[in-house]
Design a protein around this motif. Structure first.
Motif, PDB file in Angstrom:
ATOM      1  N   GLN A   1       0.851  -1.195   0.000  1.00 28.17           N
ATOM      2  CA  GLN A   1       0.000   0.000   0.000  1.00 28.17           C
ATOM      3  C   GLN A   1       0.878   1.234   0.000  1.00 28.17           C
ATOM      4  O   GLN A   1       1.942   1.270   0.619  1.00 28.17           O
ATOM      5  CB  GLN A   1      -0.875   0.042   1.268  1.00 28.17           C
ATOM      6  N   LEU A   2       0.413   2.260  -0.701  1.00 29.03           N
ATOM      7  CA  LEU A   2       0.980   3.592  -0.555  1.00 29.03           C
ATOM      8  C   LEU A   2       0.120   4.344   0.454  1.00 29.03           C
ATOM      9  O   LEU A   2      -1.106   4.405   0.303  1.00 29.03           O
ATOM     10  CB  LEU A   2       0.969   4.348  -1.889  1.00 29.03           C
TER      11      LEU A   2
ATOM     12  N   TYR B   1       6.160  -0.877   2.929  1.00 31.27           N
ATOM     13  CA  TYR B   1       7.347  -1.667   3.228  1.00 31.27           C
ATOM     14  C   TYR B   1       8.568  -0.799   3.539  1.00 31.27           C
ATOM     15  O   TYR B   1       9.563  -1.288   4.074  1.00 31.27           O
ATOM     16  CB  TYR B   1       7.670  -2.622   2.075  1.00 31.27           C
ATOM     17  N   SER B   2       8.498   0.505   3.211  1.00 34.59           N
ATOM     18  CA  SER B   2       9.649   1.378   3.462  1.00 34.59           C
ATOM     19  C   SER B   2       9.508   2.227   4.723  1.00 34.59           C
ATOM     20  O   SER B   2      10.448   2.933   5.094  1.00 34.59           O
ATOM     21  CB  SER B   2       9.875   2.305   2.256  1.00 34.59           C
ATOM     22  N   ILE B   3       8.353   2.143   5.396  1.00 36.83           N
ATOM     23  CA  ILE B   3       8.128   3.037   6.551  1.00 36.83           C
ATOM     24  C   ILE B   3       7.726   2.267   7.809  1.00 36.83           C
ATOM     25  O   ILE B   3       7.236   2.866   8.764  1.00 36.83           O
ATOM     26  CB  ILE B   3       7.048   4.092   6.216  1.00 36.83           C
ATOM     27  N   ARG B   4       7.940   0.964   7.822  1.00 32.20           N
ATOM     28  CA  ARG B   4       7.517   0.164   8.981  1.00 32.20           C
ATOM     29  C   ARG B   4       8.169   0.651  10.270  1.00 32.20           C
ATOM     30  O   ARG B   4       7.492   0.837  11.292  1.00 32.20           O
ATOM     31  CB  ARG B   4       7.866  -1.301   8.743  1.00 32.20           C
ATOM     32  N   GLU B   5       9.478   0.841  10.235  1.00 33.86           N
ATOM     33  CA  GLU B   5      10.192   1.237  11.452  1.00 33.86           C
ATOM     34  C   GLU B   5       9.799   2.649  11.876  1.00 33.86           C
ATOM     35  O   GLU B   5       9.619   2.920  13.079  1.00 33.86           O
ATOM     36  CB  GLU B   5      11.699   1.158  11.216  1.00 33.86           C
ATOM     37  N   GLU B   6       9.668   3.559  10.928  1.00 35.86           N
ATOM     38  CA  GLU B   6       9.316   4.942  11.251  1.00 35.86           C
ATOM     39  C   GLU B   6       7.922   5.046  11.861  1.00 35.86           C
ATOM     40  O   GLU B   6       7.691   5.859  12.767  1.00 35.86           O
ATOM     41  CB  GLU B   6       9.396   5.808   9.996  1.00 35.86           C
ATOM     42  N   LEU B   7       6.996   4.207  11.408  1.00 41.40           N
ATOM     43  CA  LEU B   7       5.662   4.185  12.024  1.00 41.40           C
ATOM     44  C   LEU B   7       5.728   3.605  13.432  1.00 41.40           C
ATOM     45  O   LEU B   7       5.052   4.095  14.351  1.00 41.40           O
ATOM     46  CB  LEU B   7       4.708   3.356  11.158  1.00 41.40           C
ATOM     47  N   LYS B   8       6.548   2.594  13.586  1.00 38.14           N
ATOM     48  CA  LYS B   8       6.655   1.923  14.885  1.00 38.14           C
ATOM     49  C   LYS B   8       7.174   2.855  15.973  1.00 38.14           C
ATOM     50  O   LYS B   8       6.692   2.842  17.103  1.00 38.14           O
ATOM     51  CB  LYS B   8       7.569   0.710  14.749  1.00 38.14           C
TER      52      LYS B   8
END
Length: 296
Positions: free
Chosen positions: A168-169, A245-252
């Protein structure tokens, strides 16, 4: 006659495909241009079709040549590999040539290939380019595989495809110290870190902008590279659509916040593509690995 094909002709064809210039390829092969041209013509006479379209500028592979050049490159690589094994010296490694979109090369590809390490007879050759360039690389025989997004033209013969991921975007904003977003959708117009119109993600975002969010954004930065746009969003310059898939850590860790995902999310599919042409043994094993290990 096929049994009259000389290996040096195959090396010539591979070199010409790489350089797309008879002059440069002849220099690299250390022969005159006229001799080089005659050898390419002899190869085409032997196989019974034109490998190169000489009417195009720059030089392009013919439709049949696209499939042939993949066979030729992998045949030569396999011969070199097997001779190395027989000689008992250093064995040339099979090359697995992958062209991939920028965001996928950084955020997803390392994870995809990390499990394929059971043998040391290979080396990954990875080129990170935009999605449209990656598609052209596959069509022109420059890549064994491309890791990219849905492309209708590549879903049918002479190409093979395997879906790797549903993604998803999401429209995201940087976060304040309390975890709340720096920007809110209702505060339009918002500064947007936007993909270029020519890029795959840019086309997907443009469809949603036209349909739902017309005049809701001002453009602050334009780029085809999602990692650059992510950096700009993280630095607080505005908002942007970024792949999950590129922002998982930043959201966490609450460096990024989703903005109204029910309204703003865009579905995308990630695929690995190849042609029907036979690849070298390591590339064929990698294809089977991807089909078995990464199945949506």
């Amino acid at each position: 006659m096929l049994n009259n094909i000389e290996l040096k002709w195959l090396y010539d064809a591979v070199m010409l495909e790489e350089l797309r210039s008879f002059t440069l390829a002849a220099e690299r092969r250390n022969i005159s241009q006229s001799s080089f041209s005659r050898r390419i013509q002899a190869l085409e006479n032997a196989v019974g079709f034109e490998i190169f379209n000489r009417n195009s500028n720059p030089l392009q592979l013919s439709l049949q040549g696209r499939g042939f050049i993949v066979y030729a490159r992998n045949l030569l690589g396999d011969i070199e590999h097997q001779i190395g094994k027989i000689k008992g010296g250093e064995i040339p490694k099979h090359r697995i040539n992958i062209a991939t979109a920028h965001s996928l090369s950084i955020s997803l590809l390392p994870e995809l290939i990390s499990g394929f390490a059971e043998k040391s007879d290979k080396v990954f050759n990875i080129e990170s380019i935009n999605a449209d360039e990656a598609v052209n690389n596959l069509k022109n025989g420059k890549s064994d595989f491309i890791l990219s997004f849905f492309n209708e033209e590549l879903m049918t013969s002479p190409f093979l495809n395997h879906k790797v991921l549903d993604a998803q975007l999401y429209l995201v904003s940087g976060c304040k110290a309390d975890g709340k977003p720096l920007y809110r959708l209702e505060d339009a117009p918002l500064p947007l870190m936007k993909y270029t119109d020519e890029s795959y993600m840019g086309r997907q975002v443009n469809l949603l902008l036209e349909k739902v969010f017309k005049d809701k954004f001002t453009y602050f930065c334009l780029s085809s590279m999602s990692e650059l746009l992510k950096r700009m969003v993280l630095d607080g310059h505005g908002v942007g659509w970024l792949p999950d898939y590129s922002i998982r850590e930043e959201l966490k860790v609450q460096k990024l916040c989703l903005l109204e995902p029910d309204q703003t999310a865009i579905k995308i599919g990630v695929f690995i593509y190849r042609t029907h042409s036979r690849l070298n043994p390591s590339s064929e094993r990698f294809w089977q690995y991807m089909r078995k290990r990464w199945t949506v």
